[in-house]
Design a protein around this motif. Structure first.
Motif, short mmCIF file in Angstrom:
data_model
loop_
_atom_site.label_atom_id
_atom_site.label_comp_id
_atom_site.label_asym_id
_atom_site.label_seq_id
_atom_site.Cartn_x
_atom_site.Cartn_y
_atom_site.Cartn_z
N ASP A 137 0.81 -1.22 0.00
CA ASP A 137 0.00 0.00 0.00
C ASP A 137 0.85 1.27 0.00
O ASP A 137 0.42 2.31 -0.52
CB ASP A 137 -0.92 0.01 1.22
CG ASP A 137 -1.88 -1.17 1.21
OD1 ASP A 137 -2.84 -1.14 0.43
OD2 ASP A 137 -1.66 -2.13 1.98
N HIS A 138 2.02 1.19 0.58
CA HIS A 138 2.91 2.36 0.61
C HIS A 138 4.35 1.86 0.61
O HIS A 138 4.71 0.99 1.42
CB HIS A 138 2.65 3.22 1.84
CG HIS A 138 3.41 4.50 1.86
ND1 HIS A 138 3.20 5.53 0.96
CD2 HIS A 138 4.41 4.93 2.67
CE1 HIS A 138 4.02 6.53 1.22
NE2 HIS A 138 4.76 6.20 2.25
N VAL A 139 5.17 2.36 -0.30
CA VAL A 139 6.55 1.91 -0.45
C VAL A 139 7.47 3.12 -0.38
O VAL A 139 7.21 4.14 -1.03
CB VAL A 139 6.77 1.17 -1.79
CG1 VAL A 139 8.17 0.58 -1.84
CG2 VAL A 139 5.72 0.08 -1.99
N VAL A 140 8.56 3.00 0.39
CA VAL A 140 9.51 4.11 0.50
C VAL A 140 10.93 3.62 0.23
O VAL A 140 11.26 2.45 0.49
CB VAL A 140 9.45 4.79 1.89
CG1 VAL A 140 8.06 5.31 2.17
CG2 VAL A 140 9.88 3.82 2.98
N ASP A 141 11.73 4.51 -0.28
CA ASP A 141 13.16 4.26 -0.52
C ASP A 141 13.89 4.43 0.80
O ASP A 141 13.88 5.50 1.41
CB ASP A 141 13.67 5.26 -1.56
CG ASP A 141 15.18 5.22 -1.73
OD1 ASP A 141 15.81 4.26 -1.25
OD2 ASP A 141 15.72 6.16 -2.35
N TYR A 142 14.55 3.34 1.27
CA TYR A 142 15.19 3.43 2.59
C TYR A 142 16.43 4.31 2.60
O TYR A 142 16.97 4.62 3.66
CB TYR A 142 15.51 2.04 3.15
CG TYR A 142 16.29 1.12 2.25
CD1 TYR A 142 17.58 1.40 1.83
CD2 TYR A 142 15.73 -0.10 1.84
CE1 TYR A 142 18.28 0.53 1.03
CE2 TYR A 142 16.43 -0.98 1.03
CZ TYR A 142 17.70 -0.66 0.63
OH TYR A 142 18.41 -1.53 -0.17
N TYR A 143 16.88 4.76 1.43
CA TYR A 143 18.01 5.70 1.38
C TYR A 143 17.54 7.16 1.47
O TYR A 143 18.34 8.07 1.59
CB TYR A 143 18.80 5.53 0.08
CG TYR A 143 19.64 4.28 0.03
CD1 TYR A 143 20.66 4.06 0.97
CD2 TYR A 143 19.41 3.30 -0.93
CE1 TYR A 143 21.44 2.91 0.92
CE2 TYR A 143 20.19 2.15 -0.98
CZ TYR A 143 21.19 1.96 -0.05
OH TYR A 143 21.95 0.82 -0.10
N ASN A 144 16.22 7.35 1.42
CA ASN A 144 15.66 8.70 1.43
C ASN A 144 15.15 9.01 2.84
O ASN A 144 14.09 8.50 3.25
CB ASN A 144 14.51 8.78 0.42
CG ASN A 144 13.95 10.18 0.27
OD1 ASN A 144 14.03 10.99 1.19
ND2 ASN A 144 13.38 10.47 -0.89
N PRO A 145 15.87 9.84 3.60
CA PRO A 145 15.46 10.11 4.99
C PRO A 145 14.10 10.78 5.10
O PRO A 145 13.36 10.53 6.06
CB PRO A 145 16.58 11.02 5.51
CG PRO A 145 17.22 11.61 4.30
CD PRO A 145 17.10 10.58 3.23
#
Length: 420
Positions: free
Chosen positions: A278-286
């Motif tokens: 449902d929601h995905v984030v880039d773990y390199y992007n603080p």
């Protein structure tokens, strides 16, 4: 006594029906096609139609295998084509001709000696202390060719196309032409998957299932003891959603009506979103990682990225359970022996929980468990078209060390398959 297969029929290859998760996009319908487009550089074949042939005469009962005679790096893997077939020693065991297998992170770790102190105690028979030679390989798809007389599962007929897993307590794994496993670790392979895909599900799938339903109790008692699953309306954060365990965990959770959030690298965000997250984030992007606080608290934070339990105390959002598959359990025993290692494990678990207490949750260690009802649960998801493994690369059996090199290089998008 053993039953021996003499069938010569050609196994029918079924077409894969593409998974369509809750969130649909243009990428996912190409996953099955991409899985079938095997790279020429890996030397992969282009068909998964296995020919069911009888076992050779007793005078020529030899097979190919990649063996390990001592712990070390990938160059310790040795190929042989003169190995005797593994023998059924228990009435509840089965002999399977392997058609496809995979290389998992646990194989690479065990190659280097991970878990050897405890696992060698489980592998060696009473009165023996020899654990080598060892054949790695934890999962496979193949053909059932022999079974013990105690195997009464009507679904396991000779000649049946099966998928299965190899318990870590065995020295003879699936990186060979034949493997012997308990009947409880086998089931008919779903016709919705070809051999490469079927070989890519169970180890990572059972790891994810065990972490969520045995360790995490996501579906309550029924979820842990039956094939019912569960977890509707819960909220789970999957760390490392693009790996072998993470991709299957997301699909398992979405099939049960769970709200799923996931982290991965930027180039995998679209792929993970197409799995249904449902929601995905880039773990390199603080900045993007800060957004995860908006969805807290999480019922489970599932660590599929190898962060470990210590990472739980550094999180900025609340959770009820933090479950990691990177526990120090076997490593502590390797370093300090069985007694002191066990005490160190208790100490480590207490320390990580004290550190994570500010977030109001518990830190737990997840693990792979080859439960028959877990296999059945995954099989039903495949049949309902709710679960599809991703294949990163495929190699011929003679190039198996290259599959290990691919895994060692990291940043995989799915599983590394080896075809026999």
């Amino acid at each position: 006594m053993l039953e021996i297969s003499t069938q010569k029929d050609v196994m029918q290859a079924a077409g894969v029906i593409v998974l369509r998760p809750v969130r649909r996009c243009a990428l996912l319908p190409r996953l099955s096609q991409a899985n079938r487009q095997l790279s020429v550089s890996t030397g992969a074949t282009t068909t998964d139609v296995p020919v069911v042939t009888p076992l050779p005469a007793k005078s020529s009962l030899k097979m190919r295998a990649w063996q390990l005679h001592c712990y070390g790096d990938i160059d310790e893997l040795q190929f042989t084509d003169k190995l005797k077939l593994p023998q059924i020693r228990n009435s509840h065991e089965c002999l399977v001709r392997v058609r496809a297998t995979t290389v998992n992170p646990i194989d690479l770790a065990m190659l280097r000696g991970y878990g050897s102190t405890l696992l060698s105690m489980l592998r060696c028979r009473p009165g023996e202390d020899i654990e080598f030679p060892m054949t790695l390989g934890r999962e496979f798809c193949g053909e059932l060719v022999q079974k013990g007389m105690g195997v009464d599962n009507a679904e396991l007929q000779l000649g049946t196309r099966v998928w299965g897993v190899v318990p870590v307590s065995q020295t003879s794994g699936a990186h060979a032409d034949f493997v012997v496993v308990p009947a409880s670790c086998l089931a008919p392979a779903p016709v919705e998957l070809d051999d490469s895909e079927a070989a890519s599900v169970l180890y990572a799938g059972l790891t994810a299932w065990s972490g969520l339903y045995l360790t995490g109790g996501l579906g309550g008692v029924c979820g842990a003891t039956t094939t019912s699953g569960g977890g509707a309306n819960k909220r789970v954060l999957v760390l490392g959603g693009s790996g072998g365990v993470g991709t299957l965990a997301i699909q398992i959770l979405k099939s049960q009506g769970v709200q799923v959030l996931a982290t991965c690298s930027e180039d995998a965000v679209e792929m993970v979103r197409c799995l249904g997250a449902d929601h995905v984030v880039d773990y390199y992007n603080p900045v993007a990682m800060e957004e995860l606080c908006n969805y807290a608290p999480y019922d489970i934070v599932l660590d599929c990225a190898g962060q470990g339990g210590q990472h739980a105390g550094d999180l900025k959002y609340d959770f009820r359970q933090y479950i990691t598959f990177s526990s120090p359990l076997l490593a502590n025993i390797d370093k300090q022996g069985l007694g002191l290692g066990a005490l160190k494990n208790v100490s480590d678990l207490l320390q990580t929980n004290v550190k994570a207490a500010q977030r109001g949750g518990l830190v737990k260690w997840g693990y792979f468990y080859p439960a028959a009802h877990g296999i059945k649960f995954l099989q039903r998801l495949v049949e309902r078209r709710k679960l599809m493994p991703l294949i990163d690369s495929t190699f011929e059996f003679g190039a198996l060390p290259k599959a290990y090199e691919r895994l060692k290089g990291g940043h995989l998008r799915g599983k590394t398959v080896v075809k026999l």
